[in-house]
Design a protein around this motif. Structure first.
Motif, PDB file in Angstrom:
ATOM      1  N   ASP B   1      27.520   4.992   2.264  1.00  0.00           N
ATOM      2  CA  ASP B   1      26.397   4.941   1.325  1.00  0.00           C
ATOM      3  C   ASP B   1      25.298   4.069   1.911  1.00  0.00           C
ATOM      4  O   ASP B   1      25.393   2.862   1.903  1.00  0.00           O
ATOM      5  N   GLN B   2      24.276   4.694   2.452  1.00  0.00           N
ATOM      6  CA  GLN B   2      23.202   3.957   3.127  1.00  0.00           C
ATOM      7  C   GLN B   2      21.887   4.212   2.415  1.00  0.00           C
ATOM      8  O   GLN B   2      20.862   4.411   3.058  1.00  0.00           O
ATOM      9  N   GLN B   3      21.901   4.220   1.122  1.00  0.00           N
ATOM     10  CA  GLN B   3      20.704   4.578   0.380  1.00  0.00           C
ATOM     11  C   GLN B   3      19.589   3.557   0.543  1.00  0.00           C
ATOM     12  O   GLN B   3      18.417   3.899   0.397  1.00  0.00           O
ATOM     13  N   VAL B   4      19.954   2.313   0.769  1.00  0.00           N
ATOM     14  CA  VAL B   4      18.966   1.252   0.984  1.00  0.00           C
ATOM     15  C   VAL B   4      19.325   0.569   2.294  1.00  0.00           C
ATOM     16  O   VAL B   4      20.444   0.099   2.460  1.00  0.00           O
ATOM     17  N   THR B 100      21.262  -1.067  -6.261  1.00  0.00           N
ATOM     18  CA  THR B 100      21.811  -0.730  -4.949  1.00  0.00           C
ATOM     19  C   THR B 100      21.143  -1.631  -3.933  1.00  0.00           C
ATOM     20  O   THR B 100      19.914  -1.625  -3.805  1.00  0.00           O
TER      21      THR B 100
END
Lengths: 115, 111
Positions: B1-4, B100
């Motif tokens: 999970d690299q959303q930010v 996040t």
């Protein structure tokens, strides 16, 4: 300035044991959260809680985890049977109300070490 | 999970100069962004935030810029002070509950 208080600051436990992490949110706040940070990784959302109910939880927050507000001041996170990968810094946070603009007030964290 | 994502794990700046910390995001559903500062053995402390309908928000020495088309935001600290040395986290939300976070950038302000 009022602050979120977390106890203990450090907790060491054996794998498979139950742990309870305790938090006292800021007194007029109504929304409560748990986040955690595994060493070297980012801070991750676990769960949010309002009006004695979970309002949102992440995939991390499985059946081994539970939260409770046992009285008017404490907010607890229980891990039923700890695993090595539960070792992390656990942060409690609170806000007075919900909303996109609301900033979370974080406690200083409990460092959980599972051996 | 690299959303930010915060691609710079560390930054060193001289006292009095400008510090620029960068953050990229991938989820176009994010509509509120926050910066937190964290000292060792303490929890994250809120610094400044910006709604997605704005492109700039300023609070004293801290200014956050948002470029929605590039999905990029930055935090400017000017002038930088030694007490600003900390880890800075970018965070984003699209629900009222969940933030996040990025992985953080360690800022060192030198004399």
């Amino acid at each position: 300035e009022p602050e979120v208080t977390q106890t203990p600051s450090h907790q060491v436990t054996q794998m498979g044991q139950e742990v309870i992490l305790r938090c006292v949110p800021i007194s007029n706040h109504l929304y409560f959260y748990w986040y955690r940070q595994i060493l070297g990784q980012k801070v991750e959302f676990l769960v949010s809680f309002y009006n004695n109910e979970i309002s949102e939880k992440s995939e991390i927050f499985d059946d081994q985890f539970s939260v409770e507000r046992p009285d008017g001041s404490n907010f607890t996170l229980k891990i039923r049977s700890t695993k090595l990968e539960d070792s992390a810094m656990y942060f409690c946070a609170s806000t007075p109300r919900a909303g996109y603009g609301e900033k979370l007030f974080f406690g200083s964290g409990t460092q959980l070490s599972v051996l | 999970d690299q959303q930010v994502k915060q691609n710079s794990p560390s930054l060193s700046v001289q006292e009095g100069r400008i510090s620029i910390l960068n953050c990229d995001y991938t989820n176009s559903m994010f509509d509120y962004f926050l910066w937190y500062k964290k000292y060792p053995a303490e929890g994250p402390t809120f610094l400044i935030s910006i709604s997605s309908i704005k492109d700039k928000n300023e609070d004293g020495r801290f200014t956050v810029f948002l470029n929605k088309s590039a999905k990029h935001l930055s935090l400017h600290i000017v002038p930088s002070q030694p007490g600003d040395s900390a880890v800075y986290f970018c965070a984003a939300r699209y629900t009222a509950s969940k933030l996040t976070f990025g992985t953080g950038t360690r800022l060192q302000v030198t004399l």
